[in-house]
Design an enzyme around this catalytic site. Structure first.
Site, short mmCIF file in Angstrom:
data_model
loop_
_atom_site.label_atom_id
_atom_site.label_comp_id
_atom_site.label_asym_id
_atom_site.label_seq_id
_atom_site.Cartn_x
_atom_site.Cartn_y
_atom_site.Cartn_z
N SER A 199 3.98 7.02 -5.98
CA SER A 199 3.05 6.81 -4.88
C SER A 199 3.49 7.59 -3.64
CB SER A 199 2.92 5.31 -4.62
OG SER A 199 1.73 5.01 -3.95
N ASP A 216 -6.11 4.97 -12.25
CA ASP A 216 -5.52 4.69 -10.94
C ASP A 216 -6.62 4.76 -9.88
OD1 ASP A 216 -4.06 4.55 -8.58
OD2 ASP A 216 -2.44 5.84 -9.32
N HIS A 245 -2.30 2.01 -11.16
CA HIS A 245 -1.20 2.55 -10.34
C HIS A 245 0.11 1.89 -10.78
CE1 HIS A 245 -0.07 4.93 -6.89
NE2 HIS A 245 0.49 3.91 -6.26
#
Length: 670
Positions: A212, A318, A349
């Site tokens: 991320s 995601d 995610h």
């Protein structure tokens, strides 16, 4: 090798003692002693390619903090900012006169939000020395002859400066550390003092990894071309921050980068960084217009500078960091001939440590051994891509997308009922139209459920049941000519596989995984830093349709990408909507569908008005990356579906509707 433990039967102390004892046994064995006398992990195993081995003591490793001068004064206090760098490295190599490589995770989350599925934070002893390093990288790799370096981005935890959300300060926070590791920047033993710290123990070779925001920083640093960065492993990472907040002018979140900056900054940074916060507000208008701020945070444009290899990992579902980020970054790197590898999962995610743990650790180990230790272990000659086809079922490709992939133009045509058309290679007759009215209360889930019936909120086009498998691999686009009834309009384009399947339930809170109480251990432990992490299982759902790609746009950007303008009601506008990258096989008996609609609830914000939109079908088309090209589409849509094809339910079942989008890259499980 992982050690499986039953969390309800063994105490934490027992786990630590067992792990330390196991490591000690390795170190004291003749093989371990012999290995420790050579460069880290040098030489092959008894059979097979060379591999670094756990021959160094984790318990006795050096744990220290250094503050590196970034050369910036982000908070405007007249002093150059220093970022905190927490280091854990094996003690033995330095005593033996050997230098070692570094695995780095630069993050804003070490104090505010935590890392990994268990939201681990850094911890320190009473003297400020680091005790716990989140995740397994230190536990696993330090005994194998690597240093692990955890960098607090400027404005977070123990660092000076301000968070600028992907800008120069974020990137320089990590780049300066690589410069320090290579003797090109200044480091200090304290945050404010003058005693210098050097990295004489490091050979300068650095690999960056992170999920991320952390992986995004790795992308940004790689795009500087900094010397010493040998590889990056971005997991669910952003490649252009504009595309995190907007989709071709349509707002994706109800907040901007200023909110994220305030969320991750340390309390003291919030007090001193008001000017930076205001800049993030002023230069990131919610109109969706492209500004200089976004240019600075666009790493794709600098792909030509990338010198590091890239191992990219992304969940194809995601909905936090969409796979548009992956697709545009991957394509740009390919154009520059960058060495690449890719994993694509069915998850949202989620880190691969939490959906394919053993294979992930093994593959990552070999990747770092090759690019940081220089081992010829063959990983660079293996298939480039691993793709999850069904939960825990994977396939590989020598190159991705496969070389036989060709963009094919398919076209919508009107059907016998309004809004229920066909998807073919032939264009619609001139003058054919379909009409829908934006309904912000509906999402792609409802649209897909209503594909075979007329509804006001969408228009859909689908093939007949396929007679053979049809694979899409890469990024798609949809060009529409639309006439709005109001001065603002947002559009959604969605690809759907219509047919029964069992998939990871990416719409659930775990985004495709269920976390268990059992733990497995990956590396060595101390009383303050355990290598044992909760196991997971695939969280699955039986569905009758699967959204496989989606994209959105503000119709007002029809003329200039990144600059919207009011629309004239009743006038036709043509715009191309970019869809997220994917790799999906639509099996024989299923149907492939394209939906065009307005606001996709909880994924984009609605426009100021709710228009009725007329689509000119003759001037609307989709460019899809079929493996095998147009010929594959023709073969898959010819004739009748196989007799074994499963009848489709009258009312589809699918995953839950999209949940309100996260406002931070990483979400609840960053």
């Amino acid at each position: 090798m992982a050690t499986r433990v039953r969390g309800t039967r063994l105490t934490y102390r027992t786990l630590v003692v067992a792990a330390v004892a196991a490591l000690t046994a390795v170190l004291l064995s003749p093989a371990g002693a012999q290995g420790a006398a050579r460069p880290p992990g040098s030489g092959a195993r008894e059979s097979g390619p060379p591999e670094s081995r756990p021959v160094y003591s984790y318990e006795n490793a050096v744990r220290e903090s250094v503050w590196v001068d970034t050369g910036l004064d982000g908070d405007g206090n007249g002093r150059s900012d220093r970022v905190a760098v927490d280091i854990v490295r094996p003690r033995e190599p330095a005593h033996q006169g050997r230098k070692i490589p570094v695995i780095m995770d630069a993050s804003p989350y070490y104090a505010c939000c935590g890392r990994g599925n268990e939201s681990q934070l850094k911890t320190y002893d009473a003297d400020g020395r680091p005790v716990r390093f989140p995740l397994h990288y230190d536990n696993y790799f330090v005994p194998r002859g690597y240093a692990f370096v955890a960098v607090d981005l400027a404005g977070t935890n123990r660092s000076d400066g301000c968070v600028d959300v992907g800008g120069r300060s974020d990137v320089q926070s990590a780049k300066a550390v690589i410069d320090w590791l290579n003797g090109r920047a200044r480091g200090y033993t304290t945050r404010t003092g003058g005693d210098r710290a050097t990295a004489g123990w490091s050979n300068g070779r650095t690999g960056m990894i992170g999920k991320s925001y952390d992986g995004t920083v790795a992308n940004g640093v790689a795009a500087t071309g900094v010397d010493g960065l040998r590889t990056i492993v971005p997991i669910g990472a952003i490649s252009s921050w504009y595309d995190y907040y907007f989709a071709q002018g349509a707002p994706l979140y109800n907040s901007g980068p200023d909110w994220l900056s305030g969320y991750v900054e340390s309390p003291e940074a919030r007090d001193r960084c008001a000017a930076v916060q205001q800049k993030l507000i002023d230069q990131a208008p919610r109109t969706g217009d492209w500004t200089r701020l976004w240019s600075e945070r666009d790493y794709v444009k600098d792909a030509r500078k990338v010198r590091a290899s890239v191992f990219a990992v992304h969940g194809m579902q995601d909905l936090n960091v969409r796979t548009k980020h992956l697709g545009q970054w991957w394509d740009a790197l390919a154009e520059q001939g960058v060495e690449r590898k890719i994993w694509l999962s069915q998850t949202g995610h989620v880190d691969p440590f939490d959906y394919r743990r053993a294979e992930w650790v093994h593959t990552l180990h070999r990747w770092f051994d090759h690019y940081l230790l220089g081992y010829d272990n063959g990983i660079d000659r293996e298939p480039m891509a691993d793709i999850e086809r069904h939960p825990d079922q994977w396939s590989t490709d020598r190159v991705w997308p496969p070389r036989t992939t060709h963009t094919t133009t398919v076209r919508p045509t009107a059907g016998s009922a309004p809004g229920v058309g066909a998807l073919t290679l032939k264009p619609a007759r001139p003058g054919a139209t379909e009409t829908f009215t934006d309904d912000p209360a509906q999402s792609e889930t409802q649209w897909a459920a209503d594909l075979d019936r007329t509804t006001d909120a969408k228009t859909g086009f689908r093939t007949a049941p396929l007679t053979g498998d049809l694979r899409l691999a890469g990024s798609s686009s949809v060009t529409v000519t639309a006439t709005p009834s109001t001065s603002t309009a947002h559009l959604s384009a969605v690809l759907v596989d219509i047919g029964p399947d069992t998939i990871r339930d990416y719409g659930a809170s775990g985004e495709g995984i269920t976390t268990l109480d059992d733990r497995t251990c990956w590396g060595a432990s101390t009383t303050g830093d355990s290598s044992c992490f909760k196991e997971t299982l695939a969280d699955t759902a039986d569905v009758d349709r699967t959204v496989i790609s989606r994209g959105w746009a503000d119709l007002g950007t029809y003329a200039t990408a990144g600059h919207g303008r009011p629309l004239t009601p009743g006038r036709a506008y043509t715009i191309t909507i970019d869809l997220a990258a994917t790799d999906h096989v639509v099996p024989a008996g299923h149907r492939l569908a394209l939906i065009v609609a307005g606001t996709d609830r909880d994924l984009i914000d609605p426009p100021d008005s709710m228009p009725t939109i007329a689509l000119d079908l003759a001037r609307t088309s989709a460019k899809l990356p079929f493996v095998g090209g147009a010929g594959a589409f023709v073969r898959a849509t010819a004739g009748s579906a196989p007799a074994t094809a499963t009848p489709l339910a009258d009312r589809f079942e699918g995953v839950a509707p999209p949940r309100p989008a996260h406002r931070i890259p990483g979400g609840s499980r960053s």
